[in-house]
Design an enzyme around this catalytic site. Sequence first.
Site, PDB file in Angstrom:
ATOM      1  N   GLU A  92      13.061  11.375  41.617  1.00 49.74           N
ATOM      2  CA  GLU A  92      11.956  12.329  41.742  1.00 49.74           C
ATOM      3  C   GLU A  92      11.447  12.276  43.181  1.00 49.74           C
ATOM      4  OE1 GLU A  92      11.682   9.983  39.154  1.00 49.74           O
ATOM      5  OE2 GLU A  92      12.617  11.397  37.762  1.00 49.74           O
ATOM      6  N   HIS A 139      12.588  23.219  27.437  1.00 46.21           N
ATOM      7  CA  HIS A 139      12.655  21.895  28.046  1.00 46.21           C
ATOM      8  C   HIS A 139      12.194  20.796  27.095  1.00 46.21           C
ATOM      9  CE1 HIS A 139      13.717  19.608  31.433  1.00 46.21           C
ATOM     10  NE2 HIS A 139      12.499  19.166  31.717  1.00 46.21           N
ATOM     11  N   THR A 172      12.411  16.354  39.826  1.00 40.17           N
ATOM     12  CA  THR A 172      13.621  15.657  39.376  1.00 40.17           C
ATOM     13  C   THR A 172      14.855  16.182  40.108  1.00 40.17           C
ATOM     14  OG1 THR A 172      12.705  15.242  37.206  1.00 40.17           O
ATOM     15  CG2 THR A 172      15.094  15.311  37.342  1.00 40.17           C
ATOM     16  N   TYR A 189      14.609  17.204  25.628  1.00 39.12           N
ATOM     17  CA  TYR A 189      14.323  15.768  25.637  1.00 39.12           C
ATOM     18  C   TYR A 189      15.113  14.990  24.589  1.00 39.12           C
ATOM     19  CZ  TYR A 189      11.308  15.514  29.585  1.00 39.12           C
ATOM     20  OH  TYR A 189      10.860  15.509  30.883  1.00 39.12           O
ATOM     21  N   CYS A 237      18.670  19.396  33.664  1.00 39.88           N
ATOM     22  CA  CYS A 237      18.181  20.256  32.579  1.00 39.88           C
ATOM     23  C   CYS A 237      17.023  21.146  33.010  1.00 39.88           C
ATOM     24  CB  CYS A 237      17.760  19.412  31.388  1.00 39.88           C
ATOM     25  SG  CYS A 237      18.842  18.007  31.115  1.00 39.88           S
ATOM     26  N   GLU A 278       8.611   9.487  32.153  1.00 34.86           N
ATOM     27  CA  GLU A 278       9.101  10.867  32.074  1.00 34.86           C
ATOM     28  C   GLU A 278       8.982  11.381  30.634  1.00 34.86           C
ATOM     29  OE1 GLU A 278      13.222  11.534  33.223  1.00 34.86           O
ATOM     30  OE2 GLU A 278      12.536  13.296  34.321  1.00 34.86           O
ATOM     31  N   CYS A 311      18.079   9.542  33.454  1.00 37.04           N
ATOM     32  CA  CYS A 311      17.914  11.003  33.593  1.00 37.04           C
ATOM     33  C   CYS A 311      18.999  11.537  34.516  1.00 37.04           C
ATOM     34  CB  CYS A 311      16.531  11.290  34.169  1.00 37.04           C
ATOM     35  SG  CYS A 311      16.326  12.986  34.747  1.00 37.04           S
ATOM     36  N   CYS A 340      17.782  14.272  25.321  1.00 37.98           N
ATOM     37  CA  CYS A 340      18.445  13.357  26.278  1.00 37.98           C
ATOM     38  C   CYS A 340      18.022  11.927  26.007  1.00 37.98           C
ATOM     39  CB  CYS A 340      18.114  13.750  27.709  1.00 37.98           C
ATOM     40  SG  CYS A 340      16.376  13.488  28.148  1.00 37.98           S
TER      41      CYS A 340
END
Length: 508
Positions: free
Chosen positions: A265, A300, A199, A304, A112, A454, A108, A306
């Site tokens: 986090e 969001h 995050t 993901y 974002c 996550e 991560c 990602c």
Amino acid sequence: MTKNPEIDNHLKIQTGEDYINSLRNRDLLIYLMGEKIVDPVEHPMIRPSINAVAETYDLAIREPELASVISPFTGERISRFLHIVHSAADMVLQNKMQRKLGQNTGTCFQRCVGMDAFNSLYSVTFEIDEAHQTSYHVKLKEFLTKMHTHNYVVGGAMTDVKGDRSLAPHQQEDPDLFVRITKRTDEGVYISGAKAHQTGCINSHWMIVMPTMRLGENDKDYAIVGAVPVDAKGITYIYGRQSCDTRSMEGGEIDTGNNTYGGQEAMVIFEDTFIPHDHIFMDGEYDFASLLVERFTTYHRRSYVCKSGVGDVLIGAAAAIVEMNGVEKASHIKDKLVQMTHLNETIYATGIASSYQGHQTKSGCYLCDDMLANVCKHHVTKMPYEIARLAQDLGGGLVATMPSEKDLKHPEIGHLIDKYLKGKSSYTTEERMRVLRLIENMTLGRNAVGYLTESMHGAGSPQAQRIQIGRAMQLEYKKRLAKVLAGIENAGDTVNELSGYFERVFKI
Ligand SMILES: Cc1cc2nc3c(=O)[nH]c(=O)nc-3n(C[C@H](O)[C@H](O)[C@H](O)COP(=O)(O)OP(=O)(O)OC[C@H]3O[C@@H](n4cnc5c(N)ncnc54)[C@H](O)[C@@H]3O)c2cc1C
Ligand code: SF4
């Protein structure tokens, strides 16, 4: 924003190195494993997460079309993570950048949440102003201009600790279990409470604090959106532990699996933290809290994609280990790699489709398709787990039982490890161990936080997506389609269902 005046006045962050330097000499109160951390930048457990954010800047230098834009506010080139999207193509490019960064870091890269917070606030502040004659939108644009000027990293702080999940914020025994306004003055407001799982918060320059759920009239003091510099007075950060995190303090570089990059986090605790009026973008408009949460999660949940970039790395690791083990030609092995790819591309396909099927809001900012964003995120709550399962299948038991780097390098037993952990002769034992550790890292270790948990809870737990999908699924329309073909209703009744999701599907 910061206690380092040089940073505040002159800094425009361009490279990863500029970014890393911008984090030095700040006065943040951070606890990690019961200790105060004076220099997070050089802390071996924290540094990989900083490197992951630094890569977002370096990618923007290497591939400016992908990871940067010209700011409409300053006319300067800035990170795409700070950009307000004004077309579907803009949103698609966000997704492509996310996939690339997932590939480059295997984790991560943390930016974002802020990007999606800005974009949702852009349209929501516009609509609050319309309804309540406030001036949040112009203040947000001024704030964005400042962020663009310095090319800062901004985190998004939405999730409250929430206490008893069956109670509204004002019903909790302890009122601080949701972040709330404790005092209002002529200059601004003071907030207290805690945000969980934040995050990249310590790696950010600013944070946007937002409510986490639908609010009612009695929750007015919880309806606060504001921007806070991460080193503001009254903030304490308590760093979250990650599986196998202390391996990065052991001095080697193999057992960490991914020695360069990691996620971050922390719990963020506010104790009477001040937000001046200029940085407040909602104060008491509880009727807009659910719209903000919905728009934020819409952006969001398709961010993901990602995970498809991270999935590319895990598929690559699985393909590498089967080759090192000499089984790459077996048909079931090939089939498992195909299965992993199919799952991974399903995530990407729904995310990118959500962006392509975006539409313009009243503010001019685009919003991606909520149905497809929820479908994307819902896939993400399951598919990376299956991809991880297949990677562990292909990796073999050594993913979990392999001796350490210290044993490999030990003067007395190192040769035994080298001899007995050897696979195909074209690879060294160390190369094989490195790939196995990477699989461990992504499926059981530090980066399993980003790739698995996550994926489950970030941007909302699975049920949150099912609720949204249920709301948007237009069952009455689908029932009419069926009834016409079954001969119960006339065909004329079914056509032109041009609202909600199907309006976007059939838009020419
Ligand atoms: C790695 C990671 C990074 C994250 N990053 C960020 C970030 O940067 N910023 C941010 O704001 N948030 C972030 N989040 C938070 C994320 O959005 C939350 O984890 C998510 O919304 C779930 O909330 P929770 O963790 O409190 O779990 P809970 O709310 O406790 O959920 C646990 C389970 O209980 C169920 N449940 C919860 N409430 C109810 C209810 N009222 N009725 C019935 N069932 C219920 C859920 O469906 C779920 O199955 C992150 C989370 C993770 C894990
Ligand atoms: S989980 Fe993905 S979308 Fe969320 S901040 Fe990390 S990289 Fe970005």
